[in-house]
Design an enzyme around this catalytic site. Sequence first.
Site, mmCIF file in Angstrom:
data_model
loop_
_atom_site.group_PDB
_atom_site.id
_atom_site.type_symbol
_atom_site.label_atom_id
_atom_site.label_comp_id
_atom_site.label_asym_id
_atom_site.label_seq_id
_atom_site.Cartn_x
_atom_site.Cartn_y
_atom_site.Cartn_z
ATOM 1 N NE ARG A 37 -2.869 0.374 3.365
ATOM 2 C CZ ARG A 37 -2.181 0.591 4.508
ATOM 3 N NH1 ARG A 37 -1.511 1.711 4.670
ATOM 4 N NH2 ARG A 37 -2.176 -0.312 5.461
ATOM 5 C CE1 TYR B 128 -16.792 10.824 -15.519
ATOM 6 C CE2 TYR B 128 -16.369 10.742 -13.163
ATOM 7 C CZ TYR B 128 -16.740 10.121 -14.338
ATOM 8 O OH TYR B 128 -17.061 8.797 -14.325
ATOM 9 C CG ASP C 149 -9.846 15.581 -14.735
ATOM 10 O OD1 ASP C 149 -9.183 15.045 -15.643
ATOM 11 O OD2 ASP C 149 -10.825 15.038 -14.193
ATOM 12 C CE LYS D 193 -13.008 7.574 -18.075
ATOM 13 N NZ LYS D 193 -13.315 8.848 -17.437
HETATM 14 C C1 LIG Z 1 -13.757 9.218 -16.116
HETATM 15 C C2 LIG Z 1 -13.333 10.515 -15.586
HETATM 16 C C3 LIG Z 1 -13.039 10.688 -14.232
HETATM 17 C C4 LIG Z 1 -13.230 9.559 -13.211
HETATM 18 O O1 LIG Z 1 -12.298 8.536 -13.428
HETATM 19 P P1 LIG Z 1 -12.574 6.982 -13.079
HETATM 20 O O2 LIG Z 1 -11.325 6.317 -13.552
HETATM 21 O O3 LIG Z 1 -13.790 6.573 -13.837
HETATM 22 O O4 LIG Z 1 -12.777 6.899 -11.611
HETATM 23 C C5 LIG Z 1 -12.577 11.915 -13.816
HETATM 24 N N1 LIG Z 1 -12.432 12.952 -14.684
HETATM 25 C C6 LIG Z 1 -12.712 12.821 -15.992
HETATM 26 C C7 LIG Z 1 -12.507 13.991 -16.908
HETATM 27 C C8 LIG Z 1 -13.170 11.610 -16.493
HETATM 28 O O5 LIG Z 1 -13.466 11.510 -17.790
#
Ligand SMILES: *Cc1c(COP(=O)(O)O)cnc(C)c1O
Length: 377
Positions: free
Chosen positions: A46, A98, A170, A195
Site C-alpha cells: 500500500r 466530470y 484534471d 481513459k
Molecule cells: C472518467 C473521468 C473521471 C473519473 O475517473 P474513473 O477512472 O472513472 O474513476 C474523472 N475525470 C474525468 C474527466 C473523467 O473523464
Amino acid sequence: MKIDTKLIHGGTFGDPHTGAVSVPIYQVSTYKQKRVGEHAGYEYSRTGNPTRAALEQLMAELENGARGLAFSSGMAAISTVLSLFHQGDHLVVGDDVYGGTFRVLTRVFNRMGLEATFVDTSNLEAIEAAIRPETKAVYMETPSNPLLKVSDITAISGICRQNGLLLIVDNTFLTPYWQNPLELGADIVVHSATKYLGGHSDVVAGIAVTKEESLGEEIHFLQNSIGGVLGPQDSWLLIRGIRTLGLRMKQHEANARRIAEWLADHERVKKVYYPGLATHPGHEIAAKQARGFGGMISFDVGSAELAEQVLERTKLFTLAESLGAVESLISVPARMTHASIPVEKRERLGITDGLIRISVGVEDIEDLLTDLDQALS
Ligand SMILES: *Cc1c(COP(=O)(O)O)cnc(C)c1O
C-alpha cells in the site's frame, strides 16, 4: 528528451536484474526486512510497490512534475487530492466537471464541511468573484466534459498565485501528450487513467502528479492513509498502454478533426463542440496552451428522438460510458455520464437531451464517416 521518446524510455525501463525490457509485475504485498526498520525501499505494497513506482515515475516525467501517484480509479485519485483540504475550506470548481467529481464534492465531501462553488472557469471574472477568505483551491478541467469548454490555465494560475490558492487541473481529455498543466502554472494534475492513458478499455486507474515534491509527499501520506492504491497488474497494464500514447493520440486527433469538420457541415447537426474548429469560442486559448485538440467531440442534433436514432443506428461507435480508448464510443451525456447533475443545471449548461458525445477511436476515418452518415440520415 522529446515526449515520443519519453513515452518509451521514461520512468523505469525494464528490469536491471534480468535484462527484461518490460517492468516486472511485482505481485507482492510485503517485503523482507534485514533488520527492524531496514529495508530495500519497500516495506508494504500500500505504501509502495515497484511496478506502481515505475508507473508513478513515468507519469511524473511525462507531466514534468516532481512526484507521480497511482490510484485504483480516477475518482480515488481525485478524492485523495481533495482530502488535502480541511473542514471549513472552500473550493472554486468548474461548472461542467466530470459528474463523479461533482457528486463526490456535493454528496460526500460536503458532509465533512468542504464547500464548493461551481463556476464557468472559462470566465476569469466568475472565478475571481467566487473567491472567499476561506477558498483554498481552484479545480478545473480543460477542455471540459461534455461541452469542450476551454479555460486559460496560465491566466487562472495567475489568479491562484495572487490569492494563495492551489490550482488543480484534471488533464484526462488531453493527456500529457497534448497538454502539460504543471508547465502552465498548475500545482496538481489529476487523471482518469481509465481513459486515454490506458487506452484499451481494460483497466480502471487514476493518477495525480504534483509540481513540487513537498505537495507530492503530502499526497503520498494521504494515498497511504486512505489506501486507494493501484495494484501491480493494473500498473503494468497502464505502463503498456502509455508506451503507445503518442501513436494513439495522433490518430484520435486526426480522425476527430475530420469528423468535427464533417459534422459542422451536416444539415441535421445544430451545433458542434470541438476546440480544434476555428469557430469554437475557446479555439485560440486551446491552440496557445496545448499541442493538440484531442479526440472528443460533442454535437447537438436538436432532439432526444434524433439522438436516440443515431445511438441505435451506429455500428462502429459503441454505446457506452467512458472515452479515450482505441474503439469509438458514443453516448448521450444528459442520460448517462451527467445524469447525476440536476436537470435544471444540465439545461442551463447546454447539456440537452439532443447532445451526443463521441470519443473518436483510431479506426479508419472513411469507415467512421460512413457510419455516422447512415446513422444521421
Ligand atoms: C472518467 C473521468 C473521471 C473519473 O475517473 P474513473 O477512472 O472513472 O474513476 C474523472 N475525470 C474525468 C474527466 C473523467 O473523464
